[in-house]
Design an enzyme around this catalytic site. Structure first.
Site, mmCIF file in Angstrom:
data_model
loop_
_atom_site.group_PDB
_atom_site.id
_atom_site.type_symbol
_atom_site.label_atom_id
_atom_site.label_comp_id
_atom_site.label_asym_id
_atom_site.label_seq_id
_atom_site.Cartn_x
_atom_site.Cartn_y
_atom_site.Cartn_z
ATOM 1 N N PHE A 29 -18.065 -8.068 -21.859
ATOM 2 C CA PHE A 29 -18.027 -7.358 -23.353
ATOM 3 C C PHE A 29 -17.922 -5.969 -23.133
ATOM 4 C CE2 PHE A 29 -20.124 -4.904 -26.329
ATOM 5 C CZ PHE A 29 -19.978 -5.543 -27.377
ATOM 6 N N GLU A 30 -17.027 -5.317 -23.913
ATOM 7 C CA GLU A 30 -16.636 -4.132 -24.137
ATOM 8 C C GLU A 30 -16.281 -3.854 -25.471
ATOM 9 O OE1 GLU A 30 -13.659 -3.231 -21.151
ATOM 10 O OE2 GLU A 30 -15.006 -2.139 -19.815
ATOM 11 N N ILE A 31 -16.527 -2.815 -26.091
ATOM 12 C CA ILE A 31 -15.781 -2.422 -27.262
ATOM 13 C C ILE A 31 -15.524 -0.744 -26.908
ATOM 14 C CG2 ILE A 31 -15.844 -1.804 -29.707
ATOM 15 C CD1 ILE A 31 -17.871 -4.281 -29.953
ATOM 16 N N HIS A 64 -14.601 0.901 -14.613
ATOM 17 C CA HIS A 64 -14.579 1.247 -15.816
ATOM 18 C C HIS A 64 -15.977 2.186 -16.019
ATOM 19 C CE1 HIS A 64 -12.165 -1.933 -17.992
ATOM 20 N NE2 HIS A 64 -11.541 -1.523 -17.077
#
Ligand SMILES: Nc1nc2c(ncn2[C@@H]2O[C@H](COP(=O)(O)OP(=O)(O)OP(=O)(O)O)[C@@H](O)[C@H]2O)c(=O)[nH]1
Ligand SMILES: *[C@@H]1O[C@H](CO)[C@@H](O)[C@H](O)[C@H]1NC(C)=O
Ligand SMILES: *[C@@H]1O[C@H](CO)[C@@H](O)[C@H](O)[C@H]1NC(C)=O
Ligand SMILES: [Mg+2]
Length: 406
Positions: free
Chosen positions: A285-287, A322
């Site tokens: 999950f990443e935004i 990241h």
């Protein structure tokens, strides 16, 4: 064997049904010879199947739901799903929930990426779940394969060694290409050129809470560059030299690093920068901001790591990569914890425990992972609380390592 009594009952039921059908034949209106179209039936209930034309069975729900033109000022954002054709069922499972919890109100597009051609079945059965646009991209071998400076023989030996030591995905070659692609390439795929923000979705994930605001607009309005829901520690066996390689990079580019009270770096070390504690945001999950990933500092960092070979000789994951970049290059005000997004990727779940958030969710707050042993949310909260004043951050210095102390 059927008993005599049951046989008799069966005959009675068949008889009753036949009688009903005969009665219905005389009392229901006869079929109209001029079959009305869907448009001019005007909502009258269908009493006779003969009234239906073939149009009624074809894409009827889609025709009735007018697709709203997207707001022209809407953020340029997309869901990004890296998947294999074999992931179709898991992708649909995740997409169905993304749509129901959020996207049916916003119709943001989806970008699907794969190093092979997507099948027609994959495209049809994903497109059918959304009113948003769907794009399907093939990943070029330049983004999914070995760079010239990697010794493939040595890489194979390393995989064998990690497989022998039962390190998770240690023996997998494709997993390494995947992690390297997610670390350094997805945001440079041509299909993402026109987008500013991305929301990563993986097969089989679950979303539990209604999200009734435009998440991308919120990110933009607040100048957030990265958002997360779950954080945890990495298996150290997969990243033996990631930290020292990152330290070398910091020494080469001290000007790239955010220092002082705004720094997120205290989150990733427990011993004053001697070692990495493994804390990372779970990247399934990443935004996030695509411009951040495309920035020179991020690209320089990726390039530096790639040359060091750890994506292949070790098994560096895109999540720690990241996260270390976020910790080095972003100020803590630019990172957002999506507490309101209930989310599960096996085996971990973030489920909001505050009742005002929980009221929009269907997850069990007792299964929330945030404050468990190997979660890193505790450290995040304790160390990055704005009321806590940090000493000036000094990058790694063996003679005088920075100590985390109150
Ligand atoms: N096209 C393609 N996609 C892949 C490949 N391997 C993994 N992916 C995708 O990359 C993402 C991460 O892979 P996963 O297999 O879910 O890895 P993971 O989340 O670490 O492990 P799981 O616990 O198995 O979910 C998912 O979106 C996968 O669909 C591959 O070889 N080709
Ligand atoms: C590549 O790795 C193999 C196996 O470790 C080694 O024998 C070989 O010398 C390496 N080749 C180069 C060009 O370094
Ligand atoms: C490391 O710390 C020592 C002692 O504080 C200092 O003298 C030295 O200049 C530092 N080295 C670097 C590279 O910052
Ligand atoms: Mg996964």
């Amino acid at each position: 064997m059927m008993s005599k009594r049951r046989q008799t009952l069966g005959i009675q039921i068949v008889g009753a049904l036949t009688a009903l059908m005969i009665v219905a034949y005389f009392f229901l209106p006869a079929g109209v010879s001029n079959t009305p179209s869907v448009a001019n039936r005007g909502g009258r209930p269908i009493t006779n199947l003969n009234e239906l034309s073939i149009d009624d069975f074809q894409r009827r729900p889609m025709q009735e739901q007018a697709v709203q033109a997207p707001n022209p000022n809407r953020v340029k954002a997309a869901f990004v799903i890296l998947a294999r054709n074999g992931d179709l069922t898991g992708v649909r499972y995740a997409m169905r929930q993304v749509e129901d919890r959020f996207n049916h109100k916003f119709n943001y597009p989806y970008v699907f990426l794969n190093e092979q051609d997507f099948t027609t079945e994959f495209k049809t059965l994903t497109k059918s779940l959304t009113k948003g646009d769907t794009y399907y991209g093939k990943i070029d071998p330049s983004m999914w394969g070995y760079p010239s400076y990697i010794n493939e023989t040595y890489a194979a030996e390393c995989r064998q060694d990690m497989a022998d030591r039962n390190i998770i995905y240690g023996g997998s070659e494709s997993y390494r290409h995947m992690c390297r692609f997610q670390s350094g390439f997805f945001f440079r795929h041509p299909l993402l050129d026109d987008f500013e923000y991305y929301w990563r979705v993986e097969p089989d994930v679950q979303y539990f809470c209604d999200i009734d605001y435009d998440v991308f607009q919120m990110m933009k309005d607040n100048d957030y560059k990265y958002g997360w829901t779950l954080s945890l520690t990495e298996y150290p066996e997969t990243i033996p030299t990631l930290w020292e390689t990152t330290q070398e990079f910091i020494r080469k580019h001290p000007d790239y690093i955010i220092r002082g009270a705004g720094s997120l770096l205290p989150w990733v070390t427990d011993d004053g920068f001697l070692t990495y504690n493994g804390c990372h945001f779970w990247s399934n999950f990443e935004i996030g901001s695509l411009d951040f990933l495309r920035s020179k500092r991020y690209m320089d960092y990726f390039e530096y790591l790639d040359r060091a070979g750890g994506f292949f000789y070790e098994r560096w994951g895109d999540a720690p990569v990241h996260s270390l970049a976020v910790a080095m290059f972003l100020r803590k005000e630019e990172v957002h914890f999506f507490n309101d997004i209930g989310y599960k990727h096996n085996p971990l779940m973030h489920c909001p425990t505050e009742s005002y958030l929980q009221s929009k969710c269907h997850c069990n707050a007792n299964e929330n992972f945030d404050w468990d042993g190997w979660s890193c949310a505790t450290r995040y909260r304790q160390r990055l609380d704005p009321s806590f004043v940090w000493n000036e951050f000094t990058y790694y210095n063996k003679t005088a390592p920075y100590r985390i102390s109150a």
